[in-house]
Design a protein around this motif. Structure first.
Motif, mmCIF file in Angstrom:
data_model
loop_
_atom_site.group_PDB
_atom_site.id
_atom_site.type_symbol
_atom_site.label_atom_id
_atom_site.label_comp_id
_atom_site.label_asym_id
_atom_site.label_seq_id
_atom_site.Cartn_x
_atom_site.Cartn_y
_atom_site.Cartn_z
ATOM 1 N N LEU A 105 36.604 37.999 28.840
ATOM 2 C CA LEU A 105 37.569 39.107 28.765
ATOM 3 C C LEU A 105 37.595 39.901 30.067
ATOM 4 O O LEU A 105 38.658 40.350 30.515
ATOM 5 N N ALA A 106 36.427 40.076 30.689
ATOM 6 C CA ALA A 106 36.359 40.793 31.969
ATOM 7 C C ALA A 106 37.117 40.024 33.049
ATOM 8 O O ALA A 106 37.868 40.607 33.843
ATOM 9 N N ALA A 107 36.934 38.695 33.076
ATOM 10 C CA ALA A 107 37.631 37.872 34.072
ATOM 11 C C ALA A 107 39.151 37.974 33.884
ATOM 12 O O ALA A 107 39.909 38.069 34.864
ATOM 13 N N PRO A 159 39.460 50.279 42.452
ATOM 14 C CA PRO A 159 38.454 51.257 42.896
ATOM 15 C C PRO A 159 38.068 52.284 41.831
ATOM 16 O O PRO A 159 37.086 53.015 42.015
ATOM 17 N N GLY A 160 38.828 52.361 40.738
ATOM 18 C CA GLY A 160 38.517 53.355 39.712
ATOM 19 C C GLY A 160 37.128 53.184 39.125
ATOM 20 O O GLY A 160 36.535 52.098 39.181
ATOM 21 N N TRP A 161 36.633 54.249 38.498
ATOM 22 C CA TRP A 161 35.247 54.244 38.019
ATOM 23 C C TRP A 161 35.077 53.629 36.635
ATOM 24 O O TRP A 161 34.002 53.134 36.310
ATOM 25 N N ARG A 162 36.116 53.642 35.795
ATOM 26 C CA ARG A 162 35.900 53.224 34.405
ATOM 27 C C ARG A 162 37.007 52.328 33.849
ATOM 28 O O ARG A 162 37.149 52.191 32.640
ATOM 29 N N GLY A 163 37.764 51.673 34.729
ATOM 30 C CA GLY A 163 38.873 50.836 34.267
ATOM 31 C C GLY A 163 38.428 49.711 33.353
ATOM 32 O O GLY A 163 38.962 49.529 32.252
ATOM 33 N N LEU A 164 37.453 48.932 33.783
ATOM 34 C CA LEU A 164 36.967 47.815 32.980
ATOM 35 C C LEU A 164 36.274 48.304 31.717
ATOM 36 O O LEU A 164 36.461 47.745 30.634
ATOM 37 N N SER A 165 35.470 49.340 31.853
ATOM 38 C CA SER A 165 34.729 49.875 30.707
ATOM 39 C C SER A 165 35.672 50.299 29.591
ATOM 40 O O SER A 165 35.488 49.947 28.423
ATOM 41 N N CYS A 198 33.325 47.081 21.599
ATOM 42 C CA CYS A 198 31.871 47.051 21.744
ATOM 43 C C CYS A 198 31.387 48.335 22.397
ATOM 44 O O CYS A 198 32.142 49.045 23.062
ATOM 45 N N LYS A 199 30.114 48.598 22.210
ATOM 46 C CA LYS A 199 29.510 49.808 22.754
ATOM 47 C C LYS A 199 29.153 49.618 24.227
ATOM 48 O O LYS A 199 28.938 48.489 24.682
ATOM 49 N N PRO A 200 29.059 50.728 24.964
ATOM 50 C CA PRO A 200 28.714 50.627 26.391
ATOM 51 C C PRO A 200 27.391 49.907 26.633
ATOM 52 O O PRO A 200 27.237 49.209 27.635
ATOM 53 N N GLU A 201 26.432 50.056 25.713
ATOM 54 C CA GLU A 201 25.125 49.421 25.895
ATOM 55 C C GLU A 201 25.248 47.895 26.004
ATOM 56 O O GLU A 201 24.511 47.254 26.754
ATOM 57 N N LEU A 202 26.200 47.317 25.258
ATOM 58 C CA LEU A 202 26.392 45.869 25.305
ATOM 59 C C LEU A 202 27.044 45.457 26.629
ATOM 60 O O LEU A 202 26.682 44.424 27.211
ATOM 61 N N LEU A 203 27.971 46.277 27.126
ATOM 62 C CA LEU A 203 28.588 45.994 28.424
ATOM 63 C C LEU A 203 27.555 46.101 29.545
ATOM 64 O O LEU A 203 27.618 45.356 30.528
ATOM 65 N N GLU A 204 26.604 46.996 29.367
ATOM 66 C CA GLU A 204 25.521 47.105 30.358
ATOM 67 C C GLU A 204 24.641 45.856 30.313
ATOM 68 O O GLU A 204 24.221 45.346 31.357
ATOM 69 N N LYS A 205 24.386 45.346 29.104
ATOM 70 C CA LYS A 205 23.614 44.108 28.972
ATOM 71 C C LYS A 205 24.315 42.938 29.656
ATOM 72 O O LYS A 205 23.667 42.019 30.158
ATOM 73 N N TYR A 221 29.560 53.736 34.398
ATOM 74 C CA TYR A 221 30.675 53.445 35.294
ATOM 75 C C TYR A 221 30.693 51.950 35.600
ATOM 76 O O TYR A 221 29.685 51.252 35.441
ATOM 77 N N ASP A 222 31.855 51.455 36.038
ATOM 78 C CA ASP A 222 32.006 50.029 36.315
ATOM 79 C C ASP A 222 31.107 49.606 37.480
ATOM 80 O O ASP A 222 31.030 50.301 38.500
ATOM 81 N N ARG A 223 30.460 48.472 37.339
ATOM 82 C CA ARG A 223 29.607 47.964 38.430
ATOM 83 C C ARG A 223 30.455 47.504 39.609
ATOM 84 O O ARG A 223 30.107 47.728 40.762
ATOM 85 N N PHE A 224 31.572 46.799 39.319
ATOM 86 C CA PHE A 224 32.417 46.258 40.383
ATOM 87 C C PHE A 224 33.633 47.159 40.570
ATOM 88 O O PHE A 224 34.419 47.359 39.643
ATOM 89 N N ARG A 225 33.793 47.686 41.790
ATOM 90 C CA ARG A 225 34.922 48.566 42.097
ATOM 91 C C ARG A 225 35.411 48.263 43.515
ATOM 92 O O ARG A 225 34.612 48.177 44.453
ATOM 93 N N GLY A 226 36.699 48.101 43.654
ATOM 94 C CA GLY A 226 37.278 47.867 44.971
ATOM 95 C C GLY A 226 36.820 46.552 45.591
ATOM 96 O O GLY A 226 36.596 46.484 46.803
ATOM 97 N N ARG A 227 36.711 45.510 44.777
ATOM 98 C CA ARG A 227 36.218 44.221 45.283
ATOM 99 C C ARG A 227 37.042 43.063 44.725
ATOM 100 O O ARG A 227 37.507 43.112 43.581
ATOM 101 N N LEU A 228 37.170 42.012 45.571
ATOM 102 C CA LEU A 228 37.745 40.753 45.105
ATOM 103 C C LEU A 228 36.675 40.059 44.266
ATOM 104 O O LEU A 228 35.520 39.941 44.694
#
Length: 591
Positions: A118-120, A160-166, A175-182, A196-203
């Motif tokens: 889903l993230a991809a 570049p946003g901080w929480r778009g994917l989350s 799902c809860k944020p804890e699972l996304l962190e896992k 906050y999202d781990r990947f920001r402003g990156r290909l």
């Protein structure tokens, strides 16, 4: 869950499948009599001990004890459930399955695979967004990545946003944020509770396992001055640093077919090679080559060509990669491109044919290393020759094969002007100072001593009369070893159903690795008994004797405890039972 699919359907799938064909997709096998042998995909080894029986449709490794049938092989190599293995084979051989409802919720691994998928998809949508993905698309265009390549590799864009994917995944995946962190997709602020999202402003480059499942991501900054240039997923249940190779899912068949793997350094190098039809190229995922990656390649080929940059960092990585690959018994060559060029730029500038010509001229790594050391060293003076020897000697020590090592000593001595006898003496001294302890040989799945229960199971599998006698005389409670108790229990259940005792069918119903290993071993190497009836009665007698002796020891312990507690009546009763059992044992031995 297994019982949701009728046995008749599973047998139909089994009868249309060929375990040798399936194993050959992962392991290089060679004929050895009526068996096929190769290097085990489940542990590191240099001498093939992994054996496949096309007749019995089972496999067994005499090194680590791994064993099973075609379903188990798929489950182990692709890390999927029994149901998924059945579904996959059914689709391949054209068997329609009845609708199956899983009786258990998906496991954590399945959940993480889904989140990565889903993230991809989210990252891909961001890349294709008219405004949000414009800068990323322009960068991709500057690197000659067209729409087809972006789609094929599922390359995306993390805005570049901080929480778009989350926000997106909490909404779509519920799902809860804890699972996304896992999953390694978001992280918690230091000292805070917000994420906050781990990947920001990156290909974004999805990282996949050999089956093409997304296990993590690598994010590339668009600006050269940004640090770090690449950001990878953290280690998760799915992603272990250095466990896979970028592009391995699309390169496996080509590597096996060409019996050679090309290892390049970067993601763009691998993508460019595949774009131009060089399908056996993989990249090391931004890490130095690891033992796990070498083992992954070893199951596909015994030949690897390194194509690393000509700068000091690239050559250091090549040296490290050579040593890792050599440990796995892989033949290593190296192709050195012109200074300032990498596979990506070289192929774009000069085309695939010129690149493949460079590959054709690749030399064995040791030969290339020797020439580089001699070229940059001074072999005209005694001191210079000693320095050259000191640089090459550690590399020669890595070569385990004595004949091969001697040949390289001769080659080096000829080109460096050093007497090979003197060089061999120095090599011998160095080896004596760096003695290595050989690892112990692998033992049997449950120890080296074979118990009578093992022979009973063998007899039951190979002789109908023996099976009936064992079923009548031995109860499962009399079998102390858990693995053999499970195997005999399965045999009894099959006999009670008047079904045939076939090892590949029995393996479907065994989940315990030790039980599966023993049963696979029995099926792979059945014992020919001179007199099955006598052997059966001897084993039954031995098991009965051991059980009586065990009961006697238990009664003795109970009697001691009763005496210590002052329970005289109980002690006398136990003594009477003990005496009766000892007389019974004596009579049993005399009969």
């Amino acid at each position: 869950m297994k019982n949701r699919i009728p046995d008749s359907v599973i047998d139909d799938i089994r009868s249309r499948s060929d375990i040798a064909e399936k194993v050959l997709q992962t392991v290089a096998l060679k004929k050895a009599g009526k068996y096929l042998k190769g290097l085990c995909p489940f542990h590191s080894e240099k001498t093939p001990s992994f054996t496949v029986s096309p007749d019995k449709q089972i496999y067994y490794c005499f090194g680590c004890g791994a064993g099973g049938n075609i379903f188990k092989f798929l489950m182990e190599t692709e890390e999927i459930s029994f149901l998924d293995a059945v579904k996959k084979l059914a689709e391949e051989v054209g068997v329609d399955l009845p609708s199956v409802t899983p009786d258990a919720p998906p496991g954590e691994r399945d959940v993480l695979f889904r989140l990565n998928r889903l993230a991809a998809e989210y990252f891909q949508r961001q890349l294709n967004d008219t405004e949000a993905g414009l800068a990323a698309r322009q960068y991709a265009e500057s690197r000659s990545l067209d729409a087809d390549l972006l789609e094929k590799y599922q390359i995306g864009w993390a805005s570049p946003g901080w929480r778009g994917l989350s926000i997106e995944l909490q909404k779509t995946a519920r799902c809860k944020p804890e699972l996304l962190e896992k999953a390694g997709l978001i992280r918690k602020k230091d000292g805070g509770s917000e994420y906050y999202d781990r990947f920001r402003g990156r290909l974004i480059f999805p990282l996949k396992d050999a089956q093409g499942r997304i296990i993590g991501f690598a994010g590339r900054s668009l600006k050269e001055e940004d640090s770090p240039k690449y950001l990878n997923s953290p280690e998760t249940l799915l992603y272990k640093k250095g466990s896979t190779l970028f592009g391995i899912d699309g390169a496996r068949e080509a590597i096996r077919r060409r019996d050679n793997a090309l290892i390049v350094e970067g993601y763009f190098d691998q993508i460019r090679a595949h774009q131009f039809g060089i399908k056996n190229a993989v990249a090391a995922c931004g890490t130095a080559l690891t033992a796990a990656q070498a083992l992954l390649l070893k199951h596909l080929t015994a030949n690897v060509t390194l194509i690393f940059d000509a700068d000091p960092a690239g050559q250091a990585a090549a040296r490290k990669g050579f040593e890792i690959l050599l440990e796995q018994g892989i033949n290593v060559k190296i192709a050195v491109l012109p200074a300032g060029q990498d596979p990506d730029s070289f192929i774009l500038d000069q085309g695939a044919e010129a690149f493949l010509q460079y590959i054709e001229t690749a030399r064995p790594y040791i030969e290339s290393y020797i020439h580089d050391v001699i070229r940059t060293g001074d072999i005209t003076s005694p001191g210079g020759r000693v320095e050259v020897v000191n640089q090459v000697l550690p590399l020669l020590l890595k070569v385990k094969n004595q004949i091969e090592r001697s040949e390289w000593v001769r080659y080096f001595s000829e080109h460096a002007g050093v007497e090979d006898k003197a060089l061999l003496n120095e090599l011998k001294k160095a080896m004596e100072q760096n003695q290595e302890v050989l690892p112990p040989q692998a033992s049997s799945p449950a120890g080296s001593r074979l118990e009578p229960e093992f022979y009973l199971a063998q007899l039951a599998l190979t002789d109908d009369d023996a099976a009936a006698l064992i079923r009548r005389e031995i109860s499962l409670e009399e079998i102390p070893n858990g693995a053999f108790r499970q195997i005999l229990g399965l045999i009894y259940e099959t006999l009670d159903q008047a079904a045939p005792l076939k090892v590949d069918r029995l393996l479907d119903k065994l989940d315990e690795p030790e039980s599966r290993a023993w049963l696979s071993r029995m099926g792979m190497k059945p014992i020919a008994f001179d007199s099955p009836e006598k052997a059966t009665r001897d084993c039954i007698r031995e098991i009965k004797r051991k059980n009586i002796e065990s009961s006697i020891e238990e009664l003795k312990q109970q009697r001691r405890e009763a005496e210590k507690a002052g329970e005289s009546d109980r002690s006398r009763a136990l003594h009477t039972r003990l005496r009766e059992m000892q007389l019974s044992l004596g009579a049993w031995k005399a009969s």
